[in-house]
Scaffold this motif. Structure first.
Motif, PDB file in Angstrom:
ATOM      1  N   VAL A 175       0.634  -1.238   0.159  1.00  0.00           N
ATOM      2  CA  VAL A 175       0.238  -0.400   0.126  1.00  0.00           C
ATOM      3  C   VAL A 175       0.910   1.549  -0.047  1.00  0.00           C
ATOM      4  N   ASP A 176       0.216   2.227  -0.317  1.00  0.00           N
ATOM      5  CA  ASP A 176       0.935   3.518   0.039  1.00  0.00           C
ATOM      6  C   ASP A 176       1.429   3.770   1.515  1.00  0.00           C
ATOM      7  N   ARG A 177       0.677   4.115   2.431  1.00  0.00           N
ATOM      8  CA  ARG A 177       1.454   3.678   3.595  1.00  0.00           C
ATOM      9  C   ARG A 177       0.500   3.546   4.790  1.00  0.00           C
ATOM     10  N   VAL A 178       1.255   2.977   5.930  1.00  0.00           N
ATOM     11  CA  VAL A 178       0.247   2.756   7.144  1.00  0.00           C
ATOM     12  C   VAL A 178       0.645   3.699   7.735  1.00  0.00           C
ATOM     13  N   VAL A 179      -0.888   3.604   7.663  1.00  0.00           N
ATOM     14  CA  VAL A 179      -0.758   4.419  10.309  1.00  0.00           C
ATOM     15  C   VAL A 179      -1.027   3.330  10.787  1.00  0.00           C
ATOM     16  N   CYS A 180      -0.293   3.215  12.006  1.00  0.00           N
ATOM     17  CA  CYS A 180      -0.611   2.882  13.506  1.00  0.00           C
ATOM     18  C   CYS A 180      -0.187   3.638  14.631  1.00  0.00           C
ATOM     19  N   LEU A 181      -0.667   3.035  15.374  1.00  0.00           N
ATOM     20  CA  LEU A 181      -0.150   3.782  16.446  1.00  0.00           C
ATOM     21  C   LEU A 181       0.702   3.395  17.554  1.00  0.00           C
ATOM     22  N   GLU A 182       0.402   1.762  17.456  1.00  0.00           N
ATOM     23  CA  GLU A 182       1.288   0.898  17.862  1.00  0.00           C
ATOM     24  C   GLU A 182       1.825  -0.443  17.475  1.00  0.00           C
ATOM     25  N   THR A 183       3.528  -0.015  17.780  1.00  0.00           N
ATOM     26  CA  THR A 183       3.554  -1.926  17.704  1.00  0.00           C
ATOM     27  C   THR A 183       3.819  -1.975  18.131  1.00  0.00           C
ATOM     28  N   PRO A 184       4.067  -3.046  18.972  1.00  0.00           N
ATOM     29  CA  PRO A 184       4.472  -3.325  20.713  1.00  0.00           C
ATOM     30  C   PRO A 184       5.460  -4.432  20.461  1.00  0.00           C
ATOM     31  N   ALA A 185       6.306  -4.509  20.979  1.00  0.00           N
ATOM     32  CA  ALA A 185       7.166  -5.547  20.635  1.00  0.00           C
ATOM     33  C   ALA A 185       6.649  -7.536  21.562  1.00  0.00           C
ATOM     34  N   SER A 186       5.876  -7.163  22.391  1.00  0.00           N
ATOM     35  CA  SER A 186       4.843  -7.931  22.750  1.00  0.00           C
ATOM     36  C   SER A 186       3.669  -8.206  22.213  1.00  0.00           C
ATOM     37  N   PHE A 187       3.666  -8.863  21.408  1.00  0.00           N
ATOM     38  CA  PHE A 187       2.132  -8.601  20.193  1.00  0.00           C
ATOM     39  C   PHE A 187       1.996 -10.199  20.455  1.00  0.00           C
ATOM     40  N   TYR A 188       0.101 -10.349  21.041  1.00  0.00           N
ATOM     41  CA  TYR A 188      -0.474 -11.663  20.992  1.00  0.00           C
ATOM     42  C   TYR A 188      -1.995 -11.928  20.545  1.00  0.00           C
ATOM     43  N   ALA A 189      -2.476 -10.457  20.905  1.00  0.00           N
ATOM     44  CA  ALA A 189      -3.425 -10.544  19.720  1.00  0.00           C
ATOM     45  C   ALA A 189      -3.880  -9.275  19.730  1.00  0.00           C
ATOM     46  N   VAL A 190      -5.014  -9.030  18.670  1.00  0.00           N
ATOM     47  CA  VAL A 190      -5.527  -7.422  18.781  1.00  0.00           C
ATOM     48  C   VAL A 190      -6.025  -7.230  20.325  1.00  0.00           C
ATOM     49  N   GLY A 191      -6.546  -8.000  21.032  1.00  0.00           N
ATOM     50  CA  GLY A 191      -8.131  -7.873  22.170  1.00  0.00           C
ATOM     51  C   GLY A 191      -7.076  -7.135  23.389  1.00  0.00           C
ATOM     52  N   GLN A 192      -5.740  -7.471  23.382  1.00  0.00           N
ATOM     53  CA  GLN A 192      -4.945  -6.913  24.304  1.00  0.00           C
ATOM     54  C   GLN A 192      -4.847  -5.670  24.171  1.00  0.00           C
ATOM     55  N   PHE A 193      -5.585  -4.952  23.360  1.00  0.00           N
ATOM     56  CA  PHE A 193      -4.865  -3.945  23.479  1.00  0.00           C
ATOM     57  C   PHE A 193      -5.984  -3.046  23.396  1.00  0.00           C
ATOM     58  N   TYR A 194      -7.247  -3.560  23.783  1.00  0.00           N
ATOM     59  CA  TYR A 194      -8.704  -2.738  24.433  1.00  0.00           C
ATOM     60  C   TYR A 194      -9.368  -3.361  25.434  1.00  0.00           C
ATOM     61  N   ALA A 195      -9.810  -1.804  25.830  1.00  0.00           N
ATOM     62  CA  ALA A 195      -9.831  -2.524  27.676  1.00  0.00           C
ATOM     63  C   ALA A 195     -11.780  -3.403  27.421  1.00  0.00           C
ATOM     64  N   ASP A 196     -12.716  -2.298  25.965  1.00  0.00           N
ATOM     65  CA  ASP A 196     -13.799  -3.494  25.580  1.00  0.00           C
ATOM     66  C   ASP A 196     -13.769  -3.841  24.639  1.00  0.00           C
ATOM     67  N   PHE A 197     -13.139  -5.319  24.295  1.00  0.00           N
ATOM     68  CA  PHE A 197     -13.322  -5.600  22.774  1.00  0.00           C
ATOM     69  C   PHE A 197     -14.139  -7.120  22.708  1.00  0.00           C
ATOM     70  N   ARG A 198     -15.492  -6.483  23.107  1.00  0.00           N
ATOM     71  CA  ARG A 198     -16.877  -6.930  22.720  1.00  0.00           C
ATOM     72  C   ARG A 198     -17.313  -7.047  20.701  1.00  0.00           C
ATOM     73  N   GLN A 199     -17.111  -8.714  20.897  1.00  0.00           N
ATOM     74  CA  GLN A 199     -17.685  -8.680  18.994  1.00  0.00           C
ATOM     75  C   GLN A 199     -18.924  -7.394  18.972  1.00  0.00           C
ATOM     76  N   THR A 200     -18.095  -7.086  17.655  1.00  0.00           N
ATOM     77  CA  THR A 200     -19.009  -6.283  16.739  1.00  0.00           C
ATOM     78  C   THR A 200     -20.516  -7.161  16.042  1.00  0.00           C
ATOM     79  N   SER A 201     -21.739  -6.957  15.906  1.00  0.00           N
ATOM     80  CA  SER A 201     -22.563  -7.237  15.448  1.00  0.00           C
ATOM     81  C   SER A 201     -22.978  -6.933  14.108  1.00  0.00           C
ATOM     82  N   ASP A 202     -23.516  -7.759  13.788  1.00  0.00           N
ATOM     83  CA  ASP A 202     -23.851  -7.280  12.177  1.00  0.00           C
ATOM     84  C   ASP A 202     -24.904  -6.339  13.008  1.00  0.00           C
ATOM     85  N   GLU A 203     -25.796  -6.118  13.292  1.00  0.00           N
ATOM     86  CA  GLU A 203     -26.743  -5.136  13.037  1.00  0.00           C
ATOM     87  C   GLU A 203     -25.378  -3.448  13.969  1.00  0.00           C
TER      88      GLU A 203
END
Length: 216
Positions: A175-203
């Motif tokens: 791609v032409d550019r990536v905007v990424c605020l955090e690239t931590p060395a200890s990365f296990y899953a996206v959810g670890q970086f959210y206090a609330d990572f409840r699944q987004t619904s279709d609705e």
């Protein structure tokens, strides 16, 4: 120490200042459902840009569904992560085709559920901003980027609050550019970086898209 975002919408707002520095002349914001749409909504509202979506489905390893070995996207695009395929026992061509076929059915269901009869937006000449809630392997975002690039955009920018360094590098290569605020060395899953990572619904996806479309 890495940043923890309150929720997806807060993460979307956090991305806005960085995107404002990108000098996007004719932007359109595409959220990857489901988790990327709440972020994309916040970005689109603040930038006063059109909001839309591109449906992408992760292809998960049978024994580890959260581990993606590839992804498919609207328009028949498929991306395979050969590094993962080569390390997973039993992930042969037949198994890959079975998984891809199953995910294609879900992709088509979501396209109908979210869009109803609304046509896809014209992307030619646009600065397309692809948004998701994070990059783990990058396979899903790569599929989305490859699909968008077939539509002759002026540029393709990927915006995520967090990502693994390897995934960010793989996406940045196409791609032409990536905007990424955090690239931590200890990365296990996206959810670890959210206090609330409840699944987004279709609705929720449908409501956000249709609210944005109603205000165009």
């Amino acid at each position: 120490m890495y940043r923890v975002f309150e929720d997806r919408r807060a993460a979307g707002r956090a991305l806005v200042p960085e995107l404002q520095r990108c000098d996007l002349d004719n932007p359109i914001i595409l959220g990857l459902p489901r988790g990327g749409v709440p972020l994309a909504y916040e970005i689109a509202v603040t930038l006063r840009a059109p909001l839309d979506t591109i449906v992408v489905r992760k292809l998960g390893v049978p024994s580890q569904p959260e581990l993606a070995f590839g992804a498919i996207a609207s328009g028949g695009v498929r991306v395979i992560n050969s590094d993962v395929v080569e390390t997973v026992i039993g992930l042969d061509d037949d198994t890959i085709e079975q998984i891809a076929g199953r995910e294609m059915k879900e992709l088509r269901r979501r396209e109908q559920a979210y869009r109803l009869e609304r046509p896809y937006p014209e992307l030619a000449g646009k600065d397309v901003v692809l948004v998701d809630d994070g990059l783990a392997t990058g396979a899903t975002m790569r599929a989305a980027a490859e699909a968008v690039k077939t539509k002759s955009p002026s540029s393709v920018v990927v915006a995520v609050p967090v990502g693994s360094a390897s995934a960010v590098a793989k996406v940045a290569a196409i791609v032409d550019r990536v905007v990424c605020l955090e690239t931590p060395a200890s990365f296990y899953a996206v959810g670890q970086f959210y206090a609330d990572f409840r699944q987004t619904s279709d609705e929720e996806v449908r409501e956000l898209l249709h609210e944005a479309w109603a205000n165009e």
